[in-house]
Write an enzyme that holds these catalytic residues in place. Sequence first.
Site, PDB file in Angstrom:
ATOM      1  N   ASN A 177      18.508   4.440  -6.073  1.00 14.07           N
ATOM      2  CA  ASN A 177      17.787   3.904  -4.914  1.00 14.07           C
ATOM      3  C   ASN A 177      18.745   2.990  -4.166  1.00 14.07           C
ATOM      4  O   ASN A 177      19.473   2.221  -4.799  1.00 14.07           O
ATOM      5  CB  ASN A 177      16.596   3.040  -5.360  1.00 14.07           C
ATOM      6  CG  ASN A 177      15.447   3.858  -5.868  1.00 14.07           C
ATOM      7  OD1 ASN A 177      15.521   5.083  -5.911  1.00 14.07           O
ATOM      8  ND2 ASN A 177      14.385   3.187  -6.273  1.00 14.07           N
ATOM      9  N   GLY A 178      18.699   3.013  -2.849  1.00 12.04           N
ATOM     10  CA  GLY A 178      19.575   2.135  -2.067  1.00 12.04           C
ATOM     11  C   GLY A 178      20.553   2.940  -1.240  1.00 12.04           C
ATOM     12  O   GLY A 178      20.387   4.154  -1.066  1.00 12.04           O
ATOM     13  N   HIS A 199       1.493  -8.027  35.027  1.00 12.01           N
ATOM     14  CA  HIS A 199       2.943  -8.028  35.270  1.00 12.01           C
ATOM     15  C   HIS A 199       3.564  -6.662  35.003  1.00 12.01           C
ATOM     16  O   HIS A 199       4.777  -6.570  34.839  1.00 12.01           O
ATOM     17  CB  HIS A 199       3.609  -9.116  34.426  1.00 12.01           C
ATOM     18  CG  HIS A 199       3.109 -10.485  34.756  1.00 12.01           C
ATOM     19  ND1 HIS A 199       3.397 -11.105  35.947  1.00 12.01           N
ATOM     20  CD2 HIS A 199       2.291 -11.318  34.074  1.00 12.01           C
ATOM     21  CE1 HIS A 199       2.792 -12.281  35.982  1.00 12.01           C
ATOM     22  NE2 HIS A 199       2.110 -12.434  34.858  1.00 12.01           N
ATOM     23  N   TRP A 251      13.709   9.433  -0.499  1.00 15.36           N
ATOM     24  CA  TRP A 251      13.382   9.242   0.921  1.00 15.36           C
ATOM     25  C   TRP A 251      14.724   9.308   1.640  1.00 15.36           C
ATOM     26  O   TRP A 251      15.570   8.432   1.467  1.00 15.36           O
ATOM     27  CB  TRP A 251      12.717   7.879   1.108  1.00 15.36           C
ATOM     28  CG  TRP A 251      12.155   7.635   2.462  1.00 15.36           C
ATOM     29  CD1 TRP A 251      10.972   8.090   2.969  1.00 15.36           C
ATOM     30  CD2 TRP A 251      12.739   6.809   3.492  1.00 15.36           C
ATOM     31  NE1 TRP A 251      10.797   7.619   4.244  1.00 15.36           N
ATOM     32  CE2 TRP A 251      11.863   6.830   4.597  1.00 15.36           C
ATOM     33  CE3 TRP A 251      13.908   6.074   3.594  1.00 15.36           C
ATOM     34  CZ2 TRP A 251      12.113   6.146   5.766  1.00 15.36           C
ATOM     35  CZ3 TRP A 251      14.170   5.382   4.774  1.00 15.36           C
ATOM     36  CH2 TRP A 251      13.272   5.428   5.841  1.00 15.36           C
ATOM     37  N   LYS A 276       6.690   2.737   1.803  1.00 11.93           N
ATOM     38  CA  LYS A 276       5.935   1.508   1.548  1.00 11.93           C
ATOM     39  C   LYS A 276       6.845   0.292   1.542  1.00 11.93           C
ATOM     40  O   LYS A 276       6.533  -0.734   2.132  1.00 11.93           O
ATOM     41  CB  LYS A 276       5.208   1.642   0.206  1.00 11.93           C
ATOM     42  CG  LYS A 276       4.366   0.428  -0.163  1.00 11.93           C
ATOM     43  CD  LYS A 276       3.192   0.275   0.775  1.00 11.93           C
ATOM     44  CE  LYS A 276       2.412  -0.997   0.553  1.00 11.93           C
ATOM     45  NZ  LYS A 276       1.593  -1.317   1.745  1.00 11.93           N
ATOM     46  N   GLU A 281       0.927   4.053  13.091  1.00  7.84           N
ATOM     47  CA  GLU A 281       1.388   4.452  11.756  1.00  7.84           C
ATOM     48  C   GLU A 281       0.602   5.609  11.178  1.00  7.84           C
ATOM     49  O   GLU A 281       1.171   6.526  10.614  1.00  7.84           O
ATOM     50  CB  GLU A 281       1.175   3.279  10.784  1.00  7.84           C
ATOM     51  CG  GLU A 281       2.293   2.316  10.658  1.00  7.84           C
ATOM     52  CD  GLU A 281       2.007   1.314   9.551  1.00  7.84           C
ATOM     53  OE1 GLU A 281       2.779   1.259   8.607  1.00  7.84           O
ATOM     54  OE2 GLU A 281       0.993   0.584   9.628  1.00  7.84           O
ATOM     55  N   GLU A 330      -0.941  -5.959  15.620  1.00  4.98           N
ATOM     56  CA  GLU A 330      -1.144  -5.343  14.302  1.00  4.98           C
ATOM     57  C   GLU A 330      -2.043  -4.105  14.434  1.00  4.98           C
ATOM     58  O   GLU A 330      -1.815  -3.072  13.784  1.00  4.98           O
ATOM     59  CB  GLU A 330      -1.747  -6.383  13.335  1.00  4.98           C
ATOM     60  CG  GLU A 330      -2.175  -5.870  11.980  1.00  4.98           C
ATOM     61  CD  GLU A 330      -1.051  -5.225  11.155  1.00  4.98           C
ATOM     62  OE1 GLU A 330       0.123  -5.337  11.537  1.00  4.98           O
ATOM     63  OE2 GLU A 330      -1.374  -4.573  10.147  1.00  4.98           O
ATOM     64  N   ARG A 335       5.122   5.079  -2.271  1.00  7.00           N
ATOM     65  CA  ARG A 335       6.270   4.439  -1.635  1.00  7.00           C
ATOM     66  C   ARG A 335       6.847   5.287  -0.506  1.00  7.00           C
ATOM     67  O   ARG A 335       7.620   4.789   0.301  1.00  7.00           O
ATOM     68  CB  ARG A 335       7.364   4.188  -2.672  1.00  7.00           C
ATOM     69  CG  ARG A 335       6.952   3.209  -3.742  1.00  7.00           C
ATOM     70  CD  ARG A 335       7.912   3.226  -4.886  1.00  7.00           C
ATOM     71  NE  ARG A 335       9.219   2.757  -4.499  1.00  7.00           N
ATOM     72  CZ  ARG A 335       9.635   1.504  -4.616  1.00  7.00           C
ATOM     73  NH1 ARG A 335       8.827   0.600  -5.112  1.00  7.00           N
ATOM     74  NH2 ARG A 335      10.840   1.144  -4.243  1.00  7.00           N
ATOM     75  N   LYS A 376      -1.109  -0.310  13.337  1.00  7.18           N
ATOM     76  CA  LYS A 376      -1.926   0.497  12.406  1.00  7.18           C
ATOM     77  C   LYS A 376      -2.231   1.859  13.018  1.00  7.18           C
ATOM     78  O   LYS A 376      -2.126   2.877  12.344  1.00  7.18           O
ATOM     79  CB  LYS A 376      -3.262  -0.206  12.082  1.00  7.18           C
ATOM     80  CG  LYS A 376      -3.238  -1.351  11.122  1.00  7.18           C
ATOM     81  CD  LYS A 376      -2.987  -0.994   9.683  1.00  7.18           C
ATOM     82  CE  LYS A 376      -1.518  -1.018   9.364  1.00  7.18           C
ATOM     83  NZ  LYS A 376      -0.915  -2.305   9.106  1.00  7.18           N
ATOM     84  N   CYS A 412      12.643   5.440  -2.022  1.00  6.64           N
ATOM     85  CA  CYS A 412      12.910   6.180  -3.264  1.00  6.64           C
ATOM     86  C   CYS A 412      12.276   5.520  -4.484  1.00  6.64           C
ATOM     87  O   CYS A 412      12.058   4.314  -4.511  1.00  6.64           O
ATOM     88  CB  CYS A 412      14.405   6.263  -3.486  1.00  6.64           C
ATOM     89  SG  CYS A 412      15.313   6.897  -2.085  1.00  6.64           S
TER      90      CYS A 412
HETATM   91  C1  AGP Z   1       2.753  -2.074   7.594  1.00  7.22           C
HETATM   92  O1  AGP Z   1       1.630  -1.294   7.731  1.00  7.22           O
HETATM   93  C2  AGP Z   1       4.008  -1.385   7.386  1.00  7.22           C
HETATM   94  N1  AGP Z   1       3.947  -0.384   6.430  1.00  7.22           N
HETATM   95  C3  AGP Z   1       5.289  -2.186   7.498  1.00  7.22           C
HETATM   96  O2  AGP Z   1       5.349  -2.634   8.812  1.00  7.22           O
HETATM   97  C4  AGP Z   1       5.508  -3.380   6.552  1.00  7.22           C
HETATM   98  O3  AGP Z   1       4.627  -4.411   6.859  1.00  7.22           O
HETATM   99  C5  AGP Z   1       6.964  -3.834   6.692  1.00  7.22           C
HETATM  100  O4  AGP Z   1       7.809  -2.800   6.277  1.00  7.22           O
HETATM  101  C6  AGP Z   1       7.269  -5.091   5.906  1.00  7.22           C
HETATM  102  O5  AGP Z   1       7.111  -4.914   4.546  1.00  7.22           O
HETATM  103  P1  AGP Z   1       7.026  -6.133   3.559  1.00  7.22           P
HETATM  104  O6  AGP Z   1       5.838  -6.941   3.905  1.00  7.22           O
HETATM  105  O7  AGP Z   1       6.927  -5.506   2.196  1.00  7.22           O
HETATM  106  O8  AGP Z   1       8.299  -6.924   3.707  1.00  7.22           O
END
Ligand code: AGP
Length: 609
Positions: A99-100, A505, A74, A604, A489, A482, A27, A486, A2
């Site tokens: 927010n929260g 395995h 959100w 975000k 996502e 990673e 975000r 990516k 949010c």
């Molecule tokens: C990464 O592409 C993501 N959007 C997500 O995994 C992110 O790295 C994770 O939410 C941690 O966020 P931060 O680094 O702001 O703590």
Amino acid sequence: MCGIVGAIAQRDVSQILVEGLKRLEYRGYDSAGLAIYNDNKIQRLRRLGKVSELDQALQETPLPGGLGIAHTRWATHGEPSERNAHPHMSEDNIALVHNGIIENHDELRDELKAKGYVFSSDTDTEVMAHCLHEELKTSHSLLEALQKTTKKLDGAYGTVAIDTNEPDKMVVARSGSPLVIGKGIGEYFVASDQLALLPVTRDFIYLEEGEVAEVRRDGVTILDSNGQKVERDFEKSDIQHDAVDKGRFRHFMLKEIFEQPQVVNDTLEGRLVNHKIIIETLGANANKVFADTKAIQIIACGTSYHAALVAKYWIEDYLQIPCLVEIASEYRYRQTAVLPNSLFVTISQSGETADTMAALKKAKEQGYLGTLTVCNSPASSMVRESDFTLLTRAGTEIGVASTKAFTAQLVSLMLLMVTIGKAQGLEESKEKSIAEALEHLPSEIQAALDQAEAIEDLSERFAEKHHTLFLGRGQQYPIAMEAALKLKEISYIHAEAYAAGELKHGPLALIDKEMPIVVVAPKDNLLEKLKSNIEEVRSRGGQLFVFADESANIQSSDGITVFPIKSQYTITAPMVYTIPMQLLSYYVAIIKGTDVDQPRNLAKSVTVE
Ligand code: AGP
């Protein structure tokens, strides 16, 4: 997650609010809304979907007025819908954004219903609006009512409210979710992120945990959690305006991928001088703590967790100090055993991730030698709560999929590793060899970026696939993880990463001619082992895409496409091999036509559990 924007001014504020919301779109959100006070009443507009739809509605029904609050939501409690979008109102006089998450919302809702309040949404936030309304009945001011309301809340909030009976102010409160106050000329603003307010001000105050404030046209009054007045000066932000401009790039993510040589230079500036690594600004007594450190516990989420896993290889290899790495959401809720003389490290781009923040709070009670955060947001909660800070200098990252922040984290973790090592007598020759690798890193990353077109061509071979496997060994295993994150996502293709030695395995059963397997194969002591793993896949008909050092002696042939990568230094190879992985995901997502910068369901900065 949010976003909040609020404004009080002599002029109409609706366009300031909408522009602020647009700047927070990165975000992640599913609905947007605003409430404007004018002529003794509050008018509200809310829309499911994008801020542009709210903007369009505002063009059709302009809402003049110099006091207003706005929000991008959100969904957590209640589906994404117009009725659940903020602002929420109580009677016709209170409007509130939040927010929260309010954890005791059920209990409070029952109490408020018993008092006659009628709820029109499924959100936890509406409870706050009615609670504020109820507290106003026995309070002298809106601020006092907000203070009393916050005492009843369990959970996290950054909140802003307005009241038709006190139209000369907004009231705000913060606990676990950031809020910043901006100062203009005869006007003030609030937001959950200063980025939202850059077109109207560069002077900011961050609210601290537990504080509430009254924001008027002529000034701000801040009270701490004990109700004591707090004096705090506005500070000039040095954040760049163009952080929210895509420039010549089609997406923020692509822009941020291409910024990485500069990000590495920025992160090294003043810290890598004359082949020596010197960080002097971590915090008081850092060197003493580093000298005593016998173990390191790193906690993070998502991409930041992958950076931590790479650092583990470096720390144990170069410093011979045990390094434990764990996902924050697991660490925070289990019984943990702390090794003697341990340093606790969090890694976070945003510095606001709820799980990582909770793990940090837990660690502070657990007898660690000290807490350190590797963070990209100087004014964030994690920076404020940690004993020591290493800033990553990636600049504002807008794309939800983290790219340049990851590379900056890796570079910073390498600097941290050397700094801890030096406090414990790391040999000069080792420092020098790491310094040399880092000095060459920006040009090696640039060389990888120069291959973007070829990777774009390659991406066509993934677009129709439903699954992809990524393989790596040693410090490249987290890079494979990673890469898989990516691809998941932003292209919504299911992807998994395996340590290549683990294939036999179980996952070998997945291999057939439909399964693409991406291998990260730099020149290192594991290359020959990795070649055997490649053969295991090849002999079972898998389609291999091998990103390999030019000298690796792996040739393209039936079932194998080799993509050459130049990386002279083993220690910095994870950063170099990350680049083609990021580009591959990006171009696959482009072919699939997904919303690259704001992938579905993601935010975000994950400020809720
Ligand atoms: C990464 O592409 C993501 N959007 C997500 O995994 C992110 O790295 C994770 O939410 C941690 O966020 P931060 O680094 O702001 O703590």
